[in-house]
Design a protein around this motif. Structure first.
Motif, PDB file in Angstrom:
ATOM      1  N   SER A 138       0.826  -1.204   0.000  1.00 46.66           N
ATOM      2  CA  SER A 138       0.000   0.000   0.000  1.00 46.66           C
ATOM      3  C   SER A 138       0.861   1.255   0.000  1.00 46.66           C
ATOM      4  CB  SER A 138      -0.942  -0.006   1.210  1.00 46.66           C
ATOM      5  OG  SER A 138      -1.828   1.093   1.148  1.00 46.66           O
ATOM      6  N   TYR A 139       1.921   1.244   0.800  1.00 47.45           N
ATOM      7  CA  TYR A 139       2.812   2.402   0.834  1.00 47.45           C
ATOM      8  C   TYR A 139       3.489   2.619  -0.516  1.00 47.45           C
ATOM      9  CZ  TYR A 139       2.342   3.289   5.821  1.00 47.45           C
ATOM     10  OH  TYR A 139       1.842   3.640   7.057  1.00 47.45           O
ATOM     11  N   SER A 140       3.982   1.548  -1.111  1.00 46.44           N
ATOM     12  CA  SER A 140       4.708   1.684  -2.378  1.00 46.44           C
ATOM     13  C   SER A 140       3.778   2.107  -3.512  1.00 46.44           C
ATOM     14  CB  SER A 140       5.406   0.374  -2.731  1.00 46.44           C
ATOM     15  OG  SER A 140       4.494  -0.704  -2.794  1.00 46.44           O
ATOM     16  N   ASP A 177      -1.677  -9.033   6.834  1.00 43.06           N
ATOM     17  CA  ASP A 177      -1.494  -7.686   6.293  1.00 43.06           C
ATOM     18  C   ASP A 177      -1.112  -7.670   4.827  1.00 43.06           C
ATOM     19  OD1 ASP A 177      -1.884  -6.788   8.857  1.00 43.06           O
ATOM     20  OD2 ASP A 177       0.214  -6.326   9.255  1.00 43.06           O
ATOM     21  N   GLY A 178      -0.593  -8.774   4.302  1.00 40.97           N
ATOM     22  CA  GLY A 178      -0.004  -8.783   2.970  1.00 40.97           C
ATOM     23  C   GLY A 178      -0.995  -8.467   1.869  1.00 40.97           C
ATOM     24  N   GLY A 179      -0.462  -7.966   0.783  1.00 35.92           N
ATOM     25  CA  GLY A 179      -1.281  -7.650  -0.373  1.00 35.92           C
ATOM     26  C   GLY A 179      -0.408  -7.563  -1.605  1.00 35.92           C
ATOM     27  N   ALA A 180      -0.975  -7.092  -2.708  1.00 31.29           N
ATOM     28  CA  ALA A 180      -0.257  -6.980  -3.971  1.00 31.29           C
ATOM     29  C   ALA A 180      -0.420  -5.574  -4.521  1.00 31.29           C
ATOM     30  CB  ALA A 180      -0.781  -8.011  -4.964  1.00 31.29           C
ATOM     31  N   LEU A 181       0.430  -5.224  -5.470  1.00 29.63           N
ATOM     32  CA  LEU A 181       0.395  -3.875  -6.038  1.00 29.63           C
ATOM     33  C   LEU A 181      -0.978  -3.530  -6.597  1.00 29.63           C
ATOM     34  CD1 LEU A 181       3.797  -4.048  -7.988  1.00 29.63           C
ATOM     35  CD2 LEU A 181       3.424  -3.115  -5.688  1.00 29.63           C
ATOM     36  N   HIS A 182      -1.617  -4.501  -7.265  1.00 29.71           N
ATOM     37  CA  HIS A 182      -2.908  -4.219  -7.897  1.00 29.71           C
ATOM     38  C   HIS A 182      -4.003  -3.891  -6.897  1.00 29.71           C
ATOM     39  CE1 HIS A 182      -2.763  -8.755  -7.552  1.00 29.71           C
ATOM     40  NE2 HIS A 182      -3.803  -8.452  -6.800  1.00 29.71           N
ATOM     41  N   ASP A 183      -3.789  -4.230  -5.618  1.00 31.46           N
ATOM     42  CA  ASP A 183      -4.824  -3.960  -4.622  1.00 31.46           C
ATOM     43  C   ASP A 183      -5.132  -2.468  -4.508  1.00 31.46           C
ATOM     44  OD1 ASP A 183      -5.221  -6.609  -3.941  1.00 31.46           O
ATOM     45  OD2 ASP A 183      -3.767  -6.571  -2.297  1.00 31.46           O
ATOM     46  N   VAL A 184      -4.119  -1.620  -4.663  1.00 29.25           N
ATOM     47  CA  VAL A 184      -4.341  -0.180  -4.461  1.00 29.25           C
ATOM     48  C   VAL A 184      -5.221   0.421  -5.563  1.00 29.25           C
ATOM     49  CG1 VAL A 184      -3.221   2.072  -4.281  1.00 29.25           C
ATOM     50  CG2 VAL A 184      -2.314   0.118  -3.012  1.00 29.25           C
ATOM     51  N   PRO A 185      -4.901   0.254  -6.853  1.00 30.87           N
ATOM     52  CA  PRO A 185      -5.845   0.773  -7.857  1.00 30.87           C
ATOM     53  C   PRO A 185      -7.199   0.080  -7.818  1.00 30.87           C
ATOM     54  CG  PRO A 185      -4.023  -0.411  -8.905  1.00 30.87           C
ATOM     55  CD  PRO A 185      -3.659  -0.230  -7.480  1.00 30.87           C
ATOM     56  N   ASN A 186      -7.233  -1.205  -7.444  1.00 28.88           N
ATOM     57  CA  ASN A 186      -8.531  -1.882  -7.310  1.00 28.88           C
ATOM     58  C   ASN A 186      -9.381  -1.224  -6.233  1.00 28.88           C
ATOM     59  OD1 ASN A 186      -7.811  -3.697  -9.284  1.00 28.88           O
ATOM     60  ND2 ASN A 186      -7.495  -5.430  -7.906  1.00 28.88           N
ATOM     61  N   MET A 187      -8.761  -0.888  -5.094  1.00 26.00           N
ATOM     62  CA  MET A 187      -9.507  -0.244  -4.011  1.00 26.00           C
ATOM     63  C   MET A 187      -9.826   1.211  -4.358  1.00 26.00           C
ATOM     64  SD  MET A 187     -10.027  -2.676  -1.907  1.00 26.00           S
ATOM     65  CE  MET A 187      -9.934  -3.847  -3.281  1.00 26.00           C
ATOM     66  N   LEU A 188      -8.939   1.871  -5.093  1.00 25.77           N
ATOM     67  CA  LEU A 188      -9.219   3.233  -5.556  1.00 25.77           C
ATOM     68  C   LEU A 188     -10.478   3.255  -6.400  1.00 25.77           C
ATOM     69  CD1 LEU A 188      -8.191   6.233  -6.004  1.00 25.77           C
ATOM     70  CD2 LEU A 188      -7.063   5.344  -8.060  1.00 25.77           C
ATOM     71  N   LYS A 189     -10.589   2.276  -7.276  1.00 30.76           N
ATOM     72  CA  LYS A 189     -11.742   2.202  -8.177  1.00 30.76           C
ATOM     73  C   LYS A 189     -13.034   1.902  -7.416  1.00 30.76           C
ATOM     74  CE  LYS A 189     -12.969   0.041 -12.601  1.00 30.76           C
ATOM     75  NZ  LYS A 189     -12.488  -0.906 -13.656  1.00 30.76           N
ATOM     76  N   GLY A 199      -7.791  12.234  -9.335  1.00 28.88           N
ATOM     77  CA  GLY A 199      -7.964  12.350 -10.777  1.00 28.88           C
ATOM     78  C   GLY A 199      -7.237  11.314 -11.610  1.00 28.88           C
ATOM     79  N   LEU A 200      -7.047  10.111 -11.053  1.00 31.26           N
ATOM     80  CA  LEU A 200      -6.367   9.038 -11.788  1.00 31.26           C
ATOM     81  C   LEU A 200      -7.357   7.959 -12.191  1.00 31.26           C
ATOM     82  CD1 LEU A 200      -3.193   8.606  -9.527  1.00 31.26           C
ATOM     83  CD2 LEU A 200      -3.436  10.047 -11.567  1.00 31.26           C
ATOM     84  N   ASN A 201      -7.128   7.367 -13.341  1.00 35.82           N
ATOM     85  CA  ASN A 201      -7.970   6.278 -13.831  1.00 35.82           C
ATOM     86  C   ASN A 201      -7.310   4.953 -13.477  1.00 35.82           C
ATOM     87  OD1 ASN A 201      -9.532   4.444 -15.205  1.00 35.82           O
ATOM     88  ND2 ASN A 201      -9.192   5.329 -17.233  1.00 35.82           N
ATOM     89  N   ALA A 202      -7.917   4.194 -12.586  1.00 35.71           N
ATOM     90  CA  ALA A 202      -7.333   2.929 -12.134  1.00 35.71           C
ATOM     91  C   ALA A 202      -7.064   1.970 -13.284  1.00 35.71           C
ATOM     92  CB  ALA A 202      -8.251   2.268 -11.104  1.00 35.71           C
ATOM     93  N   ASP A 203      -7.826   2.087 -14.362  1.00 36.60           N
ATOM     94  CA  ASP A 203      -7.654   1.194 -15.502  1.00 36.60           C
ATOM     95  C   ASP A 203      -6.414   1.513 -16.342  1.00 36.60           C
ATOM     96  OD1 ASP A 203      -9.961  -0.208 -14.834  1.00 36.60           O
ATOM     97  OD2 ASP A 203     -11.253   1.114 -16.013  1.00 36.60           O
ATOM     98  N   ASP A 204      -5.742   2.633 -16.038  1.00 30.85           N
ATOM     99  CA  ASP A 204      -4.523   2.981 -16.767  1.00 30.85           C
ATOM    100  C   ASP A 204      -3.318   2.167 -16.310  1.00 30.85           C
ATOM    101  OD1 ASP A 204      -5.752   4.892 -18.321  1.00 30.85           O
ATOM    102  OD2 ASP A 204      -5.182   6.581 -17.050  1.00 30.85           O
ATOM    103  N   TYR A 205      -3.459   1.465 -15.185  1.00 33.91           N
ATOM    104  CA  TYR A 205      -2.308   0.808 -14.573  1.00 33.91           C
ATOM    105  C   TYR A 205      -2.404  -0.707 -14.704  1.00 33.91           C
ATOM    106  CZ  TYR A 205      -2.158   5.517 -12.941  1.00 33.91           C
ATOM    107  OH  TYR A 205      -2.152   6.884 -12.923  1.00 33.91           O
ATOM    108  N   ILE A 206      -1.307  -1.302 -15.162  1.00 29.98           N
ATOM    109  CA  ILE A 206      -1.302  -2.749 -15.340  1.00 29.98           C
ATOM    110  C   ILE A 206      -0.095  -3.351 -14.627  1.00 29.98           C
ATOM    111  CG2 ILE A 206      -2.538  -2.650 -17.528  1.00 29.98           C
ATOM    112  CD1 ILE A 206       0.139  -3.228 -18.919  1.00 29.98           C
TER     113      ILE A 206
END
Length: 398
Positions: free
Chosen positions: A68-70, A117-129, A214-221
């Motif tokens: 989440s921090y990264s 506590d563990g998670g993955a990078l995609h969790d942050v844009p997924n939760m943003l969306k 103002g970011l589109n979560a779908d822009d990140y892969i």
């Protein structure tokens, strides 16, 4: 990413704490202090090639929330790139929402999925969306009298509660378990405000995400490299903390650094998930590379100088990378943020990497990581689609 999975610490951690991730982050950081040389900073002469704008170094405390921090740091740099005023995004808001979703999955999977506590990078844009975003000042996650994250007690309670739910003693689940589970999370991290004031204007998490972030979560892969799946297609990210079973794009090993290089040269930073349990990763000295010799084959003098200036490095192949992953020699330990490129005195390039363990090492919270280390030890990375070279993007069908 959960540092409890670090190979060199697994036995000690299980002995001390059983299967709990309690204090795992502290154990990992303290252990990595032994991987250091006294004169390392004097022996390296780094020259910046690219250093993209990023926000201040943070400290994730005693929590496995590096992902989440990264990734929130990555999104903050995306705001800067787009000409927006950067806002420190609430890292624990993302983590809280993952706890909620992970708990639901845990029950649906009869407890046969990772918790903690563990998670993955995609969790942050997924939760943003899904949930939006809030600034750090609105949701610190420090609702229990500490100045830094300390999640051990909460993690124990959540695990015990969900274990009872999975046993299903009534023979049929009631909707109340979700309320009870959420109440435990809120008692430790705080309730999320329905509305809040930021710079004189009221927002909800969703309107703040839309109007300020103002970011589109779908822009990140998310991207990785495995020989076990067809290249340039999507495949399952086979790490325990991929609790949501997300897929990543599979590319060739050398494509990974080509993509990262192209992104950085075009102003895009990169969120990075990797293994940090290698003896050639020094948090204290802020250097990571892959030595040409195994530790057991080094002389006493070579071991003493392992971080004293540039050293010969092993060349990595796709097959070596896959074997290390399959043998658990590469595990999903930690998430960080790649923000630039630097050269040592020999002209060799390193990535400039921002960490979330505070500004306590030789480079005030940053590290210099070789491209061979990234090729060998990356579990996944995330980038804006626009940062991918057009030739590779075409192969990926983007």
């Amino acid at each position: 990413m959960n540092p409890f999975k670090s190979k060199s610490l697994a036995v000690a951690a299980v002995f001390l704490f059983g299967a709990s991730p309690i204090f795992a982050q502290d154990i990992l950081v303290n252990s990595l202090k032994v991987n250091a040389s006294e004169k390392s900073k004097e022996s390296f002469k780094f020259t910046e090639v690219i250093n993209l704008a990023n926000t201040s170094v943070k400290n994730q405390g005693s929590s496995g929330t590096c992902w989440s921090y990264s990734t929130n740091s990555f999104l903050e740099s995306e705001m800067i790139r787009m000409g927006k005023q950067p806002v420190e995004l609430a890292q624990i808001f993302s983590a809280r929402n993952v706890y909620i979703e992970k708990g639901k999955n845990y029950v649906r999977m009869h407890g046969a999925v990772t918790l903690g506590d563990g998670g993955a990078l995609h969790d942050v844009p997924n939760m943003l969306k899904k949930y939006g975003a809030v600034p750090q000042e609105v949701y610190t996650g420090l609702n229990y009298g500490t100045s830094k994250n300390k999640f051990g007690e909460m993690a124990g309670l959540l695990e015990g509660l969900l274990a009872a739910v999975v046993k299903n003693p009534n023979g049929e689940l009631t909707p109340n378990w979700e309320k009870a589970y959420t109440a435990v999370i809120d008692s430790y991290l705080g309730q999320v405000p329905e509305t809040f004031n930021f710079k004189g204007k009221n927002y909800t998490p969703q309107t703040f995400a839309k109007e300020v972030v103002g970011l589109n979560a779908d822009d990140y892969i998310e991207i990785s490299s495995f020989t076990t799946a067809p290249y340039y297609t999507k495949t399952m990210l086979m790490v325990p903390d991929n609790w949501s079973f997300d897929q990543v794009y599979n590319v060739k090993m050398n494509d990974m650094t080509d993509i990262i290089d192209n992104a950085l040269k075009n102003g895009f930073t990169v969120a990075w998930a990797t293994d940090v349990s290698e003896k050639s990763f020094s948090w204290k000295n802020g250097v990571a590379y892959i030595p040409a010799k195994k530790s057991e084959d080094m002389t006493a003098e070579e071991k003493e100088n392992v971080f004293n200036g540039p050293q010969p490095e092993l060349e990595i192949t796709d097959e070596m990378r896959q074997k290390a992953f399959d043998n658990y020699q590469t595990t999903d330990d930690h998430g960080m943020h790649i923000v630039g490129i630097s050269k040592d005195q020999n002209g060799k390039e390193y990535y400039i990497v921002k960490n979330s363990w505070g500004a306590t090492n030789d480079y005030k919270g940053y590290l210099y990581v070789t491209k061979n280390f990234v090729k060998y030890k990356t579990t996944a990375f995330m980038v804006n689609k626009a940062g991918i070279p057009s030739v590779i993007a075409k192969k990926m069908g983007l």
